[in-house]
Design an enzyme around this catalytic site. Structure first.
Site, PDB file in Angstrom:
ATOM      1  CB  THR A 184       5.545 -25.792  32.218  1.00  0.00           C
ATOM      2  OG1 THR A 184       6.737 -26.268  31.586  1.00  0.00           O
ATOM      3  CG2 THR A 184       5.880 -24.666  33.176  1.00  0.00           C
ATOM      4  CE  LYS A 185       8.555 -29.108  28.834  1.00  0.00           C
ATOM      5  NZ  LYS A 185       9.926 -29.393  29.110  1.00  0.00           N
ATOM      6  CB  THR A 186       1.269 -32.916  28.787  1.00  0.00           C
ATOM      7  OG1 THR A 186       2.217 -33.982  28.661  1.00  0.00           O
ATOM      8  CG2 THR A 186       1.332 -32.016  27.569  1.00  0.00           C
TER       9      THR A 186
END
Ligand SMILES: *Cc1c(COP(=O)(O)O)cnc(C)c1O
Length: 384
Positions: A184-186
């Protein structure tokens, strides 16, 4: 009827798929040339002058960084309560104790004004978290660390890319800065992370401990002209290396990181504009738009009304087809931390109040303008 909009989704394109397939066909799937290249390009992305140590999670990276800083039994490490449990758990791995500090309601980051009051003879390090992708005041934190001879390990899981006073997070004089490439991170490698540091000794220790405490890694063993079978164990290390499969995915994602940030910022600005008249506390923003950059990993809001509880709001959003989340349930409320350290909510009034009303909206590059229109319409239907 529209489909349910998930809270988060990774943005994986054909470039990533081809890059991974190429690695699968290459015959080298574990740590090797792609990982080395990913580390090099990551350093370039942050502006150079650093060493990068790729790892299979940010949790692993934080553990390695603390270990390399010499954190051990009985030491204390200062952390915010408003973070993911990984920030604090790695301190326990080493037999040390996290010392929790409330958040600053204006930034949702650690309340820097409370740090000095918590420093003791046992304090070894400070671990700030750039909450949601908004930078902590690193100059202030580093000044405190210098005064008391403490190490600084930045949990930069949310902050690719983040900038403050024209300095990229990654380039401050901390001992180590740790990024996450969780789904879910950038940017994502599925699971993965990166430690960056300006300290060659720290980098060396992290590299050795990343792979069983072996003085040479497998790629080096199979490509150098020393006999491939020979290695030396110099410490009881860990198994934290990143695979070339993950790194080839990471290389393609890194090439898109600026575009991803621009899109996230555009979406954040739309939320800020179109939700401004509602009974909400919207997320804190950068102080100076010219010199600061917000990674906008998360869009953290608070309800500012008695008409509906946070839990009811999340339920209502779900019934309207929109996924939301909460970042974070403060650690002082989590059973393990609360009971082990006998923590009291009254000692963390800002994070406790924030948590009561907090929810995070979907904000990711796979979302379309229409998806965002649906999110805004759902919130307006519930709150307006
Ligand atoms: C996601 C996250 C981590 C852990 O990252 P992993 O790569 O999943 O280990 C650590 N700290 C914070 C603040 C996070 O949000």
């Amino acid at each position: 009827m529209d489909k349910f909009l998930p809270f988060a989704l990774p943005d994986i394109g054909e470039e990533e798929i081809s890059a991974v397939v190429e690695t699968l066909r290459s015959g080298w799937v574990t740590t090797g040339p792609k990982t080395k290249q990913f580390e090099q390009e990551f350093v370039q992305y942050l502006g150079g002058g650093l060493e990068a140590i790729s790892v299979n999670s940010a949790t692993a990276g934080l553990h390695l960084a603390l270990e390399a800083c010499g954190v051990s039994n009985g030491d204390q490490v200062i952390v915010p309560t408003l973070t993911f449990t990984a920030t604090a758990e790695v301190i326990r791995y080493l037999g040390a104790d996290p010392i929790f500090i409330d958040c600053d309601p204006n930034t949702l980051c650690i309340d820097i004004a409370q740090i000095e009051g918590k420093i003791t003879q046992q304090t070894k390090a400070i671990m700030p978290v750039h909450m949601a992708g908004l930078a902590c005041d690193m100059d202030a934190i580093i000044q405190i660390a210098r005064k008391y001879n403490l190490r600084v390990i930045e949990d930069a899981a949310h902050s690719l890319p983040t900038k403050v006073n024209n300095v990229m997070i990654g380039q401050h004089d901390s001992d180590a800065i740790v990024y996450s490439f969780y789904a879910t991170k950038t940017i994502t490698t599925g699971e993965g992370g990166m430690v960056v540091t300006k300290d060659p000794e720290l980098a060396k220790r992290c590299r050795v401990m990343r792979l069983h405490g072996i003085s040479r890694d497998a790629f080096d063993r199979y490509t150098s002209n020393k006999p491939a079978w020979f290695y030396e164990i110099v410490a009881p290390g860990f198994k934290y290396n990143l695979t070339d499969i993950a790194s080839s995915l990471g290389l393609s994602q890194l090439a898109k990181a600026d575009r991803f940030q621009m899109r996230r910022q555009q979406m954040a600005e739309r939320y800020l504009a179109e939700l401004s008249d509602l009974p909400l506390i919207l997320p804190p923003q950068v102080v100076n738009k010219e010199s600061d950059l917000h990674a906008w990993h998360l869009f953290c809001c608070q309800l500012a009304t008695d008409k509906i509880s946070r839990d009811e709001f999340i339920q209502a959003m779900s019934e309207l087809g929109i996924g939301t989340s909460v970042h974070f349930i403060p650690l002082h409320i989590q059973p393990y931390w609360k009971e082990y350290y006998n923590l009291k909510s009254e000692d963390f009034p800002n994070a406790t109040k924030y948590y009561t009303n907090a929810f995070s909206l979907p904000l990711y590059t796979k979302m379309t303008d229409y998806d965002q229109t649906r999110v805004i319409a759902a919130i307006r239907k519930i709150l307006a």
